[in-house]
Design a protein around this motif. Structure first.
Motif, PDB file in Angstrom:
ATOM      1  N   MET A   1       0.845  -1.198   0.000  1.00  0.00           N
ATOM      2  CA  MET A   1       0.000   0.000   0.000  1.00  0.00           C
ATOM      3  C   MET A   1       0.877   1.243   0.000  1.00  0.00           C
ATOM      4  N   ARG A   2       0.561   2.194  -0.853  1.00  0.00           N
ATOM      5  CA  ARG A   2       1.351   3.417  -0.934  1.00  0.00           C
ATOM      6  C   ARG A   2       1.079   4.309   0.276  1.00  0.00           C
ATOM      7  N   VAL A   3       2.146   4.847   0.818  1.00  0.00           N
ATOM      8  CA  VAL A   3       2.003   5.763   1.946  1.00  0.00           C
ATOM      9  C   VAL A   3       2.628   7.090   1.571  1.00  0.00           C
ATOM     10  N   SER A   4       2.161   8.138   2.210  1.00  0.00           N
ATOM     11  CA  SER A   4       2.705   9.470   1.945  1.00  0.00           C
ATOM     12  C   SER A   4       2.401  10.352   3.133  1.00  0.00           C
ATOM     13  N   ALA A   5       2.823  11.607   3.028  1.00  0.00           N
ATOM     14  CA  ALA A   5       2.605  12.562   4.112  1.00  0.00           C
ATOM     15  C   ALA A   5       1.135  12.975   4.194  1.00  0.00           C
ATOM     16  N   ASP A   6       0.815  13.722   5.236  1.00  0.00           N
ATOM     17  CA  ASP A   6      -0.553  14.201   5.442  1.00  0.00           C
ATOM     18  C   ASP A   6      -0.708  15.684   5.124  1.00  0.00           C
ATOM     19  N   ARG A   7       0.316  16.464   5.431  1.00  0.00           N
ATOM     20  CA  ARG A   7       0.267  17.912   5.210  1.00  0.00           C
ATOM     21  C   ARG A   7       1.700  18.407   5.079  1.00  0.00           C
ATOM     22  N   LEU A   8       1.892  19.454   4.303  1.00  0.00           N
ATOM     23  CA  LEU A   8       3.235  20.013   4.118  1.00  0.00           C
ATOM     24  C   LEU A   8       3.220  21.492   4.469  1.00  0.00           C
ATOM     25  N   HIS A   9       4.173  21.905   5.292  1.00  0.00           N
ATOM     26  CA  HIS A   9       4.278  23.285   5.740  1.00  0.00           C
ATOM     27  C   HIS A   9       5.550  23.920   5.174  1.00  0.00           C
ATOM     28  N   LEU A  10       5.398  24.998   4.416  1.00  0.00           N
ATOM     29  CA  LEU A  10       6.543  25.791   3.985  1.00  0.00           C
ATOM     30  C   LEU A  10       6.762  26.880   5.029  1.00  0.00           C
ATOM     31  N   VAL A  11       7.907  26.840   5.688  1.00  0.00           N
ATOM     32  CA  VAL A  11       8.216  27.773   6.765  1.00  0.00           C
ATOM     33  C   VAL A  11       9.347  28.687   6.304  1.00  0.00           C
ATOM     34  N   ARG A  12       9.128  29.985   6.400  1.00  0.00           N
ATOM     35  CA  ARG A  12      10.201  30.920   6.063  1.00  0.00           C
ATOM     36  C   ARG A  12      11.139  31.075   7.273  1.00  0.00           C
ATOM     37  N   HIS A  13      12.387  31.358   7.002  1.00  0.00           N
ATOM     38  CA  HIS A  13      13.364  31.587   8.067  1.00  0.00           C
ATOM     39  C   HIS A  13      13.009  32.846   8.868  1.00  0.00           C
ATOM     40  N   GLY A  14      13.647  33.004  10.016  1.00  0.00           N
ATOM     41  CA  GLY A  14      13.434  34.178  10.860  1.00  0.00           C
ATOM     42  C   GLY A  14      14.265  35.373  10.428  1.00  0.00           C
ATOM     43  N   GLU A  15      14.186  36.432  11.221  1.00  0.00           N
ATOM     44  CA  GLU A  15      14.920  37.659  10.912  1.00  0.00           C
ATOM     45  C   GLU A  15      16.425  37.382  10.828  1.00  0.00           C
ATOM     46  N   VAL A  16      17.067  38.019   9.841  1.00  0.00           N
ATOM     47  CA  VAL A  16      18.498  37.829   9.594  1.00  0.00           C
ATOM     48  C   VAL A  16      19.289  39.020  10.142  1.00  0.00           C
ATOM     49  N   HIS A  17      20.465  38.727  10.677  1.00  0.00           N
ATOM     50  CA  HIS A  17      21.372  39.799  11.097  1.00  0.00           C
ATOM     51  C   HIS A  17      21.967  40.421   9.829  1.00  0.00           C
ATOM     52  N   ASN A  18      21.509  41.631   9.509  1.00  0.00           N
ATOM     53  CA  ASN A  18      21.867  42.270   8.241  1.00  0.00           C
ATOM     54  C   ASN A  18      22.011  43.774   8.469  1.00  0.00           C
ATOM     55  N   PRO A  19      23.032  44.192   9.231  1.00  0.00           N
ATOM     56  CA  PRO A  19      23.148  45.607   9.617  1.00  0.00           C
ATOM     57  C   PRO A  19      23.326  46.559   8.446  1.00  0.00           C
ATOM     58  N   ASP A  20      23.849  46.070   7.324  1.00  0.00           N
ATOM     59  CA  ASP A  20      24.045  46.936   6.166  1.00  0.00           C
ATOM     60  C   ASP A  20      22.847  46.949   5.225  1.00  0.00           C
ATOM     61  N   HIS A  21      21.822  46.177   5.539  1.00  0.00           N
ATOM     62  CA  HIS A  21      20.581  46.144   4.772  1.00  0.00           C
ATOM     63  C   HIS A  21      20.816  45.819   3.291  1.00  0.00           C
ATOM     64  N   VAL A  22      21.693  44.851   3.051  1.00  0.00           N
ATOM     65  CA  VAL A  22      21.945  44.446   1.664  1.00  0.00           C
ATOM     66  C   VAL A  22      20.998  43.318   1.289  1.00  0.00           C
ATOM     67  N   LEU A  23      20.885  43.081  -0.013  1.00  0.00           N
ATOM     68  CA  LEU A  23      20.162  41.927  -0.510  1.00  0.00           C
ATOM     69  C   LEU A  23      21.120  40.738  -0.384  1.00  0.00           C
ATOM     70  N   TYR A  24      20.844  39.844   0.566  1.00  0.00           N
ATOM     71  CA  TYR A  24      21.844  38.827   0.894  1.00  0.00           C
ATOM     72  C   TYR A  24      21.797  37.602  -0.006  1.00  0.00           C
ATOM     73  N   GLY A  25      20.651  37.279  -0.587  1.00  0.00           N
ATOM     74  CA  GLY A  25      20.579  36.187  -1.553  1.00  0.00           C
ATOM     75  C   GLY A  25      21.210  34.905  -1.038  1.00  0.00           C
ATOM     76  N   ARG A  26      22.169  34.386  -1.809  1.00  0.00           N
ATOM     77  CA  ARG A  26      22.850  33.144  -1.438  1.00  0.00           C
ATOM     78  C   ARG A  26      24.205  33.384  -0.767  1.00  0.00           C
ATOM     79  N   LEU A  27      24.490  34.613  -0.394  1.00  0.00           N
ATOM     80  CA  LEU A  27      25.775  34.899   0.239  1.00  0.00           C
ATOM     81  C   LEU A  27      25.915  34.126   1.545  1.00  0.00           C
ATOM     82  N   PRO A  28      27.131  33.661   1.859  1.00  0.00           N
ATOM     83  CA  PRO A  28      27.328  32.911   3.106  1.00  0.00           C
ATOM     84  C   PRO A  28      27.360  33.825   4.331  1.00  0.00           C
TER      85      PRO A  28
END
Length: 211
Positions: free
Chosen positions: A1-28
């Motif tokens: 019998m095929r099984v799968s998930a019940d519900r999926l939640h997309l959660v955004r990350h929290g506030e980022v430390h970004n004192p220079d207010h740059v667009l951080y994108g994929r920067l490390p």
């Protein structure tokens, strides 16, 4: 019998430390701020408070999403699986302050096709890779919900795709707050959005830097 998930939640990350207010994108090295860690915890507590088991935890490889996944590991006892497909899109303005970059006429060529968009990874490509990642996580989870910790733009274009809306939009109009939770169910071969909540809103939170 095929099984799968019940519900999926997309959660955004929290506030980022970004004192220079740059667009951080994929920067490390863009980590969560102290408030961002509080927000990530509140998002995890919200999902935990639903009283639903979580069978899988997925996050993007960037530092801010890994850190935002940590409270889910603490509360549900599962380690995150890192998936490149739920990462932030590319963007030519990465590392710059948008207010300054847009005053330079040399940058205007990147704005000629906002429906694509011409300044970064195509919206359709982002939506497709998110759908692939979500579908795989759904089908590989034997039971319970799936939590995917991702970024504003990938979550927002997923919402647009599921709703059948055009991808072109004003980035300032996105309904995807920090540590927000957008929830979906799978009905047949299609996703259906069932809820959106912002359990972690903090007054004074700085939400800049999203692509």
């Amino acid at each position: 019998m095929r099984v799968s998930a019940d519900r999926l939640h997309l959660v955004r990350h929290g506030e980022v430390h970004n004192p220079d207010h740059v667009l951080y994108g994929r920067l490390p090295n863009f980590r969560l701020s102290a408030d961002g860690r509080v927000m990530a915890r509140r998002a995890a507590e919200y999902v935990h408070g639903l009283g639903r088991p979580v069978g899988a935890l997925v996050c993007s490889p960037l530092q801010r999403t890994r850190e935002s996944a940590e409270p889910f590991t603490e509360l549900f006892g599962i380690e995150p699986r890192v998936d490149e497909r739920v990462i932030e899109p590319t963007n030519v303005f990465e590392g710059r302050r948008m207010s300054r970059a847009l005053r330079n006429p040399l940058n205007w060529r990147h704005l000629v096709r906002p429906s694509v968009p011409s300044w970064g990874e195509p919206y359709a490509q982002v939506a497709a890779r998110m759908d692939d990642a979500m579908t795989e996580a759904w089908n590989l989870t034997a039971a319970g919900d799936v939590v995917v910790v991702s970024h504003q733009l990938p979550i927002w274009v997923t919402h647009l795709a599921v709703a059948g809306l055009p991808f072109r939009h004003d980035p300032r109009s996105r309904r995807c707050g920090l540590s927000s939770v957008t929830s979906f169910e799978r009905r047949g071969e299609r996703w259906v959005e069932i809820d959106y909540v912002e359990p972690a809103s903090l007054s004074g939170a700085v939400d800049v830097g999203a692509v």
